[in-house]
Design a protein around this motif. Structure first.
Motif, PDB file in Angstrom:
ATOM      1  N   LYS A 138       0.636  -1.446   0.087  1.00 15.34           N
ATOM      2  CA  LYS A 138       0.157   0.092   0.011  1.00 15.34           C
ATOM      3  C   LYS A 138       0.762   1.240  -0.199  1.00 15.34           C
ATOM      4  N   GLY A 139       2.242   1.163   0.013  1.00 14.40           N
ATOM      5  CA  GLY A 139       3.086   2.188   0.016  1.00 14.40           C
ATOM      6  C   GLY A 139       2.799   3.412  -1.100  1.00 14.40           C
ATOM      7  N   ILE A 140       2.778   2.947  -2.240  1.00 13.33           N
ATOM      8  CA  ILE A 140       2.714   3.757  -3.522  1.00 13.33           C
ATOM      9  C   ILE A 140       1.310   4.487  -3.232  1.00 13.33           C
ATOM     10  N   GLU A 141       0.107   4.020  -3.077  1.00 16.05           N
ATOM     11  CA  GLU A 141      -0.922   4.589  -2.857  1.00 16.05           C
ATOM     12  C   GLU A 141      -0.991   5.676  -1.560  1.00 16.05           C
ATOM     13  N   ASN A 142      -0.268   5.181  -0.683  1.00 17.80           N
ATOM     14  CA  ASN A 142      -0.243   6.051   0.596  1.00 17.80           C
ATOM     15  C   ASN A 142       0.569   7.445   0.285  1.00 17.80           C
ATOM     16  N   ALA A 143       1.760   7.263  -0.577  1.00 22.87           N
ATOM     17  CA  ALA A 143       2.787   8.155  -1.046  1.00 22.87           C
ATOM     18  C   ALA A 143       1.730   9.311  -1.894  1.00 22.87           C
ATOM     19  N   LYS A 144       0.876   8.460  -2.618  1.00 21.87           N
ATOM     20  CA  LYS A 144       0.042   9.556  -3.568  1.00 21.87           C
ATOM     21  C   LYS A 144      -0.848  10.396  -2.721  1.00 21.87           C
ATOM     22  N   HIS A 145      -1.489   9.768  -1.960  1.00 24.15           N
ATOM     23  CA  HIS A 145      -2.614  10.609  -0.823  1.00 24.15           C
ATOM     24  C   HIS A 145      -1.527  11.621  -0.081  1.00 24.15           C
ATOM     25  N   THR A 146      -0.611  11.234   0.317  1.00 27.78           N
ATOM     26  CA  THR A 146       0.151  11.993   1.398  1.00 27.78           C
ATOM     27  C   THR A 146       0.819  13.210   0.620  1.00 27.78           C
ATOM     28  N   ALA A 147       1.324  13.045  -0.650  1.00 26.46           N
ATOM     29  CA  ALA A 147       1.905  14.116  -1.462  1.00 26.46           C
ATOM     30  C   ALA A 147       0.772  15.076  -1.753  1.00 26.46           C
ATOM     31  N   ASP A 148      -0.366  14.460  -2.181  1.00 25.88           N
ATOM     32  CA  ASP A 148      -1.628  15.395  -2.486  1.00 25.88           C
ATOM     33  C   ASP A 148      -1.902  16.156  -1.222  1.00 25.88           C
ATOM     34  N   PHE A 149      -1.922  15.695   0.019  1.00 26.74           N
ATOM     35  CA  PHE A 149      -2.340  16.245   1.220  1.00 26.74           C
ATOM     36  C   PHE A 149      -1.294  17.507   1.620  1.00 26.74           C
ATOM     37  N   ILE A 201       9.114   0.231   1.087  1.00 25.86           N
ATOM     38  CA  ILE A 201       9.353   1.721   2.060  1.00 25.86           C
ATOM     39  C   ILE A 201       9.793   2.581   1.158  1.00 25.86           C
ATOM     40  N   LEU A 202      10.966   2.091   0.668  1.00 32.81           N
ATOM     41  CA  LEU A 202      11.849   2.807  -0.014  1.00 32.81           C
ATOM     42  C   LEU A 202      11.272   3.400  -1.390  1.00 32.81           C
ATOM     43  N   GLU A 203      10.636   2.504  -2.003  1.00 33.30           N
ATOM     44  CA  GLU A 203       9.761   3.072  -3.211  1.00 33.30           C
ATOM     45  C   GLU A 203       8.725   4.118  -2.804  1.00 33.30           C
ATOM     46  N   GLU A 204       7.964   3.936  -1.434  1.00 31.40           N
ATOM     47  CA  GLU A 204       7.044   4.776  -0.876  1.00 31.40           C
ATOM     48  C   GLU A 204       7.700   6.100  -0.946  1.00 31.40           C
ATOM     49  N   GLU A 205       9.044   6.080  -0.356  1.00 33.78           N
ATOM     50  CA  GLU A 205       9.692   7.313   0.047  1.00 33.78           C
ATOM     51  C   GLU A 205      10.131   8.159  -1.384  1.00 33.78           C
TER      52      GLU A 205
END
Length: 292
Positions: free
Chosen positions: A177-188, A227-231
């Motif tokens: 779920k890291g990539i999706e979390n990254a997208k939502h968090t960047a938008d936020f 996690i690194l791909e998410e970051e």
């Protein structure tokens, strides 16, 4: 000096004067956290705070910045915070910034007028542990608010002229779920416009609800490579201008630090270099962080 329980402060506040005004955390229900389990939340009385300031004045000739301890000191009423600000200015008139940890609920408890008055008192830089910009995650980890509520309250801070520093937690969404979390968090982040971004990595600490869920297979931790791909996806998705990014928490596999957007690619390159050096096979394992 009066310090009760473990003292926590952001590394960036290393040169700030520390003054304890609360013990523990008023919320203390986040599923990943055990930082304040050994103390009961309470407010330090004003007399003790003044005694500490008198002692600090005897020791230090100058302090331009104060950090109020502990977990969510902004939980204090506006009147209490104004009184503390007045005391700080009495003993350290050169102080120009008062900082502290704050939660979204803390901001909700203040009126617009309260926020303006607190800004005028020198209370300016608030460290908010938003962790994620994905509502599903925020509800799962029991932050006590929704993403939309967070956006509303951080907008109110901005209107009052108070800066906020965003604390994030990589890996908090779990496996796959890291990539999706990254997208939502960047938008936020792009919408709420923090002054600074601080990114650490989820740790599974013994006795926390999240650690227990991981043992039962209810929560599946992300692998290091996830996690690194998410970051990387997070850094790439942030479109803010002139915002420092600190990815240097001890829980992070490869520390990165820079200013966005100028250092965006260099930070991503550093993570890629670390991945290449360590190897994807090794990083595809799930390492449990259980200590800081």
């Amino acid at each position: 000096m009066n310090f009760e329980g473990t003292t926590y402060r952001p590394p960036v506040e290393a040169n700030s004067m520390l003054l304890q005004v609360t013990v523990g955390c008023a919320h203390n229900q986040c599923t990943y956290c055990n930082m304040y389990d050994d103390v009961k939340f309470r407010v330090i009385n004003t007399d003790q705070i003044e005694k500490d300031l008198i002692e600090l004045r005897r020791i230090y000739k100058k302090a331009e910045r104060f950090f109020l301890v502990n977990g969510d000191a902004f939980v204090l009423s506006a009147n209490k915070l104004k009184k503390i600000s007045e005391l700080i200015k009495r003993y350290f008139p050169e102080c120009n910034t008062i900082s502290m940890y704050a939660s979204i609920q803390n901001i909700q408890s203040k009126s617009d007028n309260d926020l303006r008055e607190l800004k005028n008192c020198g209370i300016n830089d608030l460290w908010v542990g938003v962790e994620s910009g994905w509502n599903t995650v925020i509800l799962d980890i029991n932050k006590g608010y929704t993403v939309e509520e967070a956006k509303t309250e951080l907008s109110r801070l901005s209107i009052a002229g108070i800066n906020y520093m965003a604390g994030l937690m990589l890996g908090v969404a779990g496996k796959d779920k890291g990539i999706e979390n990254a997208k939502h968090t960047a938008d936020f982040l792009n919408e709420t416009k923090p002054k600074l971004i601080w990114a650490g990595t989820l740790g599974l600490f013994e006795g926390t609800p999240m650690a227990e869920d991981a043992k039962k297979g209810i929560f599946l931790p992300a692998t290091e490579i996830e996690i690194l791909e998410e970051e990387k996806a997070l850094i790439n998705g942030i479109t803010l201008t002139n915002v420092p990014f600190y990815g240097i928490h001890p829980t992070n596999t490869f520390p990165v630090i820079g200013n966005l957007p100028a250092d965006k690619q260099s930070m991503i390159d550093k993570i890629n270099d670390g991945i290449n050096e360590m190897g994807r096979a090794t990083l595809s394992q799930s390492f449990q962080r259980n200590s800081l």
